[in-house]
Write a protein that holds these residues in place. Structure first.
Motif, PDB file in Angstrom:
ATOM      1  N   ASP A   8      11.044   4.290  -7.094  1.00 46.47           N
ATOM      2  CA  ASP A   8      12.390   3.732  -6.920  1.00 46.47           C
ATOM      3  C   ASP A   8      13.356   4.818  -6.451  1.00 46.47           C
ATOM      4  O   ASP A   8      14.436   4.994  -7.006  1.00 46.47           O
ATOM      5  N   GLY A   9      12.964   5.558  -5.393  1.00 47.90           N
ATOM      6  CA  GLY A   9      13.815   6.610  -4.855  1.00 47.90           C
ATOM      7  C   GLY A   9      14.746   6.091  -3.787  1.00 47.90           C
ATOM      8  O   GLY A   9      14.861   4.881  -3.536  1.00 47.90           O
ATOM      9  N   ALA A  10      15.409   7.024  -3.115  1.00 41.00           N
ATOM     10  CA  ALA A  10      16.376   6.651  -2.082  1.00 41.00           C
ATOM     11  C   ALA A  10      15.710   6.213  -0.780  1.00 41.00           C
ATOM     12  O   ALA A  10      16.331   5.563   0.054  1.00 41.00           O
ATOM     13  N   SER A  11      14.441   6.547  -0.599  1.00 39.97           N
ATOM     14  CA  SER A  11      13.745   6.229   0.639  1.00 39.97           C
ATOM     15  C   SER A  11      13.473   4.731   0.772  1.00 39.97           C
ATOM     16  O   SER A  11      13.255   4.025  -0.219  1.00 39.97           O
ATOM     17  N   ASP A  12      13.477   4.258   2.035  1.00 38.82           N
ATOM     18  CA  ASP A  12      13.132   2.857   2.306  1.00 38.82           C
ATOM     19  C   ASP A  12      11.661   2.570   2.010  1.00 38.82           C
ATOM     20  O   ASP A  12      11.265   1.408   1.898  1.00 38.82           O
ATOM     21  N   GLN A  13      10.870   3.640   1.913  1.00 40.68           N
ATOM     22  CA  GLN A  13       9.438   3.479   1.684  1.00 40.68           C
ATOM     23  C   GLN A  13       9.075   3.425   0.202  1.00 40.68           C
ATOM     24  O   GLN A  13       7.902   3.393  -0.143  1.00 40.68           O
ATOM     25  N   SER A  14      10.082   3.440  -0.671  1.00 39.92           N
ATOM     26  CA  SER A  14       9.808   3.341  -2.106  1.00 39.92           C
ATOM     27  C   SER A  14       9.156   1.997  -2.422  1.00 39.92           C
ATOM     28  O   SER A  14       9.379   0.995  -1.723  1.00 39.92           O
ATOM     29  N   LEU A  15       8.372   1.969  -3.490  1.00 43.62           N
ATOM     30  CA  LEU A  15       7.578   0.780  -3.787  1.00 43.62           C
ATOM     31  C   LEU A  15       8.407  -0.362  -4.353  1.00 43.62           C
ATOM     32  O   LEU A  15       8.217  -1.520  -3.976  1.00 43.62           O
ATOM     33  N   ARG A  16       9.339  -0.076  -5.264  1.00 37.03           N
ATOM     34  CA  ARG A  16      10.078  -1.157  -5.914  1.00 37.03           C
ATOM     35  C   ARG A  16      10.835  -2.038  -4.918  1.00 37.03           C
ATOM     36  O   ARG A  16      10.758  -3.275  -5.024  1.00 37.03           O
ATOM     37  N   PRO A  17      11.572  -1.493  -3.943  1.00 33.87           N
ATOM     38  CA  PRO A  17      12.222  -2.360  -2.946  1.00 33.87           C
ATOM     39  C   PRO A  17      11.220  -3.236  -2.182  1.00 33.87           C
ATOM     40  O   PRO A  17      11.528  -4.379  -1.846  1.00 33.87           O
ATOM     41  N   SER A  18      10.015  -2.690  -1.923  1.00 30.73           N
ATOM     42  CA  SER A  18       8.991  -3.489  -1.229  1.00 30.73           C
ATOM     43  C   SER A  18       8.550  -4.671  -2.078  1.00 30.73           C
ATOM     44  O   SER A  18       8.372  -5.792  -1.568  1.00 30.73           O
ATOM     45  N   LEU A  19       8.374  -4.436  -3.390  1.00 30.43           N
ATOM     46  CA  LEU A  19       7.978  -5.533  -4.273  1.00 30.43           C
ATOM     47  C   LEU A  19       9.087  -6.579  -4.373  1.00 30.43           C
ATOM     48  O   LEU A  19       8.802  -7.793  -4.418  1.00 30.43           O
ATOM     49  N   ASN A  20      10.330  -6.145  -4.388  1.00 28.59           N
ATOM     50  CA  ASN A  20      11.452  -7.098  -4.401  1.00 28.59           C
ATOM     51  C   ASN A  20      11.463  -7.955  -3.137  1.00 28.59           C
ATOM     52  O   ASN A  20      11.750  -9.158  -3.188  1.00 28.59           O
ATOM     53  N   VAL A  76       0.832  -1.205   0.000  1.00 30.51           N
ATOM     54  CA  VAL A  76       0.000   0.000   0.000  1.00 30.51           C
ATOM     55  C   VAL A  76       0.866   1.253   0.000  1.00 30.51           C
ATOM     56  O   VAL A  76       1.812   1.374   0.788  1.00 30.51           O
ATOM     57  N   LYS A  77       0.533   2.203  -0.880  1.00 35.23           N
ATOM     58  CA  LYS A  77       1.205   3.494  -0.929  1.00 35.23           C
ATOM     59  C   LYS A  77       0.157   4.601  -1.035  1.00 35.23           C
ATOM     60  O   LYS A  77      -0.841   4.460  -1.747  1.00 35.23           O
ATOM     61  N   ALA A  78       0.412   5.696  -0.326  1.00 41.05           N
ATOM     62  CA  ALA A  78      -0.531   6.816  -0.348  1.00 41.05           C
ATOM     63  C   ALA A  78      -0.343   7.664  -1.596  1.00 41.05           C
ATOM     64  O   ALA A  78       0.746   7.733  -2.164  1.00 41.05           O
ATOM     65  N   GLY A  79      -1.426   8.310  -2.020  1.00 41.09           N
ATOM     66  CA  GLY A  79      -1.349   9.276  -3.102  1.00 41.09           C
ATOM     67  C   GLY A  79      -0.972   8.669  -4.442  1.00 41.09           C
ATOM     68  O   GLY A  79      -1.251   7.504  -4.740  1.00 41.09           O
ATOM     69  N   ASN A  80      -0.285   9.466  -5.256  1.00 42.63           N
ATOM     70  CA  ASN A  80       0.132   9.039  -6.586  1.00 42.63           C
ATOM     71  C   ASN A  80       1.519   8.400  -6.543  1.00 42.63           C
ATOM     72  O   ASN A  80       2.301   8.626  -5.618  1.00 42.63           O
ATOM     73  N   LEU A  81       1.817   7.599  -7.563  1.00 43.90           N
ATOM     74  CA  LEU A  81       3.125   6.945  -7.670  1.00 43.90           C
ATOM     75  C   LEU A  81       3.948   7.654  -8.742  1.00 43.90           C
ATOM     76  O   LEU A  81       3.607   7.619  -9.923  1.00 43.90           O
ATOM     77  N   ASP A  82       5.049   8.299  -8.315  1.00 43.52           N
ATOM     78  CA  ASP A  82       5.948   8.939  -9.262  1.00 43.52           C
ATOM     79  C   ASP A  82       7.312   8.264  -9.201  1.00 43.52           C
ATOM     80  O   ASP A  82       7.476   7.231  -8.542  1.00 43.52           O
ATOM     81  N   ARG A  83       8.299   8.828  -9.850  1.00 43.44           N
ATOM     82  CA  ARG A  83       9.610   8.180  -9.898  1.00 43.44           C
ATOM     83  C   ARG A  83      10.246   8.072  -8.516  1.00 43.44           C
ATOM     84  O   ARG A  83      10.923   7.095  -8.217  1.00 43.44           O
ATOM     85  N   THR A  84      10.032   9.097  -7.692  1.00 41.15           N
ATOM     86  CA  THR A  84      10.629   9.082  -6.352  1.00 41.15           C
ATOM     87  C   THR A  84      10.013   7.996  -5.482  1.00 41.15           C
ATOM     88  O   THR A  84      10.719   7.233  -4.820  1.00 41.15           O
TER      89      THR A  84
END
Length: 497
Positions: free
Chosen positions: A77-89, A66-74
């Motif tokens: 797959d940004g530097a934050s631990d809360q980015s979506l791509r690392p979670s999917l991995n 789950v992610k709030a709001g819209n999904l942009d590049r940050t």
């Protein structure tokens, strides 16, 4: 209605908001939710996990990130631990092979990207490429964006046979009138009564409870977006009391409460805490520390309306702190250390805000209604729950008592048994002894102050109240109210006669 829901979903935060609504929606769709968001434990990318069939398909395991709001590049797959791509991995590399219950390992798995908003077009190619690269015969990917969620909510929680058009109309009116909180609250109250009337089965009760919770979240999101939380605050109190009344009645009949009913009630309690917390800590806290800050912020037209509003705020601050104190003890019993620390911090902040409000706003030293006994008692309960405020309570109670006595003796704005604004306004600078005696025919305020004087060993204050009764209040019935087993139910639904 779908547009309203889309706007509501887009404003929700990830934690305790968007991920709080989704489990109820999935349950209403017929899925079995076997993992929900938790604090302090690693989730390996999965916020919510459920299993079941959607639209007659095969039995599938649905893993939601789950992610709030819209999904942009940050946020993708940004530097934050809360980015979506690392979670999917993490879901692919750790959750599915190591955490997924054994009974579900051979079933089809759908990894669902759940968003309150939508995927930006500049990011969609990257997301689609990730989906294609990591899809297998067993694992697939789905996008649950705000538009899809709004459609599912409308279909499964607000569909015509469960939530009639009249109720949906009341929700729209409540949302449209958030700048008129009392009117918005009135429509929301009618909505709650419609949803909870004539229910026969446990399933109907559960569905109505979920609908009320969803309507409350929707109202909160709109109020927060408009910067005016008053309508949401009033609605949260109403929703919590209404659902507790139904929950309490269910427990009384059966002696226990099923997990689904309990989950909805505690979700409503959590929504209530977030709304009241946003009101107290974000709106009241910053101005409470400023001299006359609250008095100025109310923008009241006269002294009486200022007094009524500030005592109302006093009760809200106290109640917020009491809730957090109770919840920190619950968290301690359950071994939830992070939640205990959070509630403890909020409890101490509420006490500090309360003391600052009293120090900086002299109006809170002079009650004008006997009913203000409620707010004063809540404040004393909060301040007295731990050491450090005993002397403060004594001085505050002394000042309240002496000012109240002085106001009556000098024919000022004294505490009376009336509650409406017009009645109180008529007593301003009243010179008639007969009218004053009629307005003080009974009192719970002075006996309560005398009780506090006894508890905190203020013998001189107790003597002052007793002398005041002998000299000026022989006509007044001093009363202390004690609840019994029959007191609860009518209070929850405002059915006291």
């Amino acid at each position: 209605m779908k547009l309203i829901l889309r706007q509501y979903l887009a404003t929700l935060r990830e934690r305790k908001e968007l991920d709080a609504i989704l489990p109820d929606l999935l349950s209403q769709m017929g899925l079995n939710v076997f993992s929900k968001p938790s604090i302090g434990t690693r989730q390996f990318g999965v916020d919510i996990a459920a299993v079941g069939r959607i639209n007659g398909g095969s039995e599938t395991v649905y893993l939601f990130s789950v992610k709030a709001g819209n999904l942009d590049r940050t946020t993708w797959d940004g530097a934050s631990d809360q980015s979506l791509r690392p979670s999917l991995n993490e879901i692919i590399d750790s959750y599915i092979p190591l955490i997924l219950p054994p009974e579900h390992k051979d079933k089809p798995i759908a990894i669902c990207v759940c968003l309150g908003g939508e995927i930006h077009e500049a990011t969609r190619q990257q997301v689609s490429g990730f989906f294609r690269t990591n899809s297998t015969l067993q694992i697939s990917f789905e996008e649950w964006n705000g538009d899809r969620l709004a459609a599912l909510i409308q279909e499964h929680l607000l569909r015509e046979d469960l939530m009639p058009s009249e109720a949906r109309g009341l929700l729209r009116k409540s949302l449209a009138l958030i700048d008129e909180p009392e009117v918005s609250h009135r429509h929301f109250g009618t909505l709650v009564r419609q949803l909870t009337s004539g229910l026969g089965t446990s399933k109907q009760e559960l569905t109505a409870s979920r609908q009320i919770l969803l309507c409350l979240w929707t109202l909160f999101a709109w109020c927060r977006d408009a910067g005016n939380l008053e309508a949401a605050y009033l609605a949260s109190e109403l929703a919590l009391l209404a659902l507790w009344a139904r929950t309490h009645e269910c427990m009384g009949k059966r002696g226990k409460l099923n997990k689904a009913r309990a989950a909805v009630f505690f979700s409503t309690l959590d929504a209530y805490r977030q709304i009241t917390g946003a009101f107290i800590y974000e709106k009241i806290g910053p101005v409470a520390s400023v001299e006359h800050g609250l008095s100025s912020a109310t923008r009241s037209s006269n002294e009486l309306s200022l007094n009524l509003k500030l005592f109302d705020v006093l009760g809200r601050i106290a109640l917020c702190g009491i809730w957090n104190d109770w919840l920190r003890h619950v968290a301690r019993i359950q071994g939830l250390e992070e939640q205990e620390r959070e509630c403890s911090l909020l409890f101490h902040q509420a006490r500090e805000i309360l003391a600052q409000a009293i120090n900086n706003n002299p109006t809170l030293l002079q009650p004008t209604k006997d009913d203000h006994n409620t707010e004063i008692s809540l404040a004393v309960m909060l301040l007295g729950r731990e050491s450090g405020y005993s002397e403060y309570i004594k001085e505050w109670i002394k000042e309240i008592t002496r000012r109240s006595i002085f106001s009556y003796e000098t024919r000022g704005q004294f505490p009376c048994m009336y509650s409406t604004f017009s009645q109180l306004l008529e007593l301003t600078d009243c010179k008639s002894d007969d009218v004053r005696k009629e307005a003080t025919a009974g009192s719970v305020l002075y006996p309560t102050l005398a009780l506090y004087a006894t508890v905190w060993e203020c013998a001189d204050l107790y003597r002052d109240i007793r002398q005041f009764q002998n000299d000026h209040m022989e006509h007044c019935s001093f009363q202390l109210w004690m609840p019994n087993e029959q007191s609860e139910q009518p209070i929850w639904l405002n059915e006291v006669t």
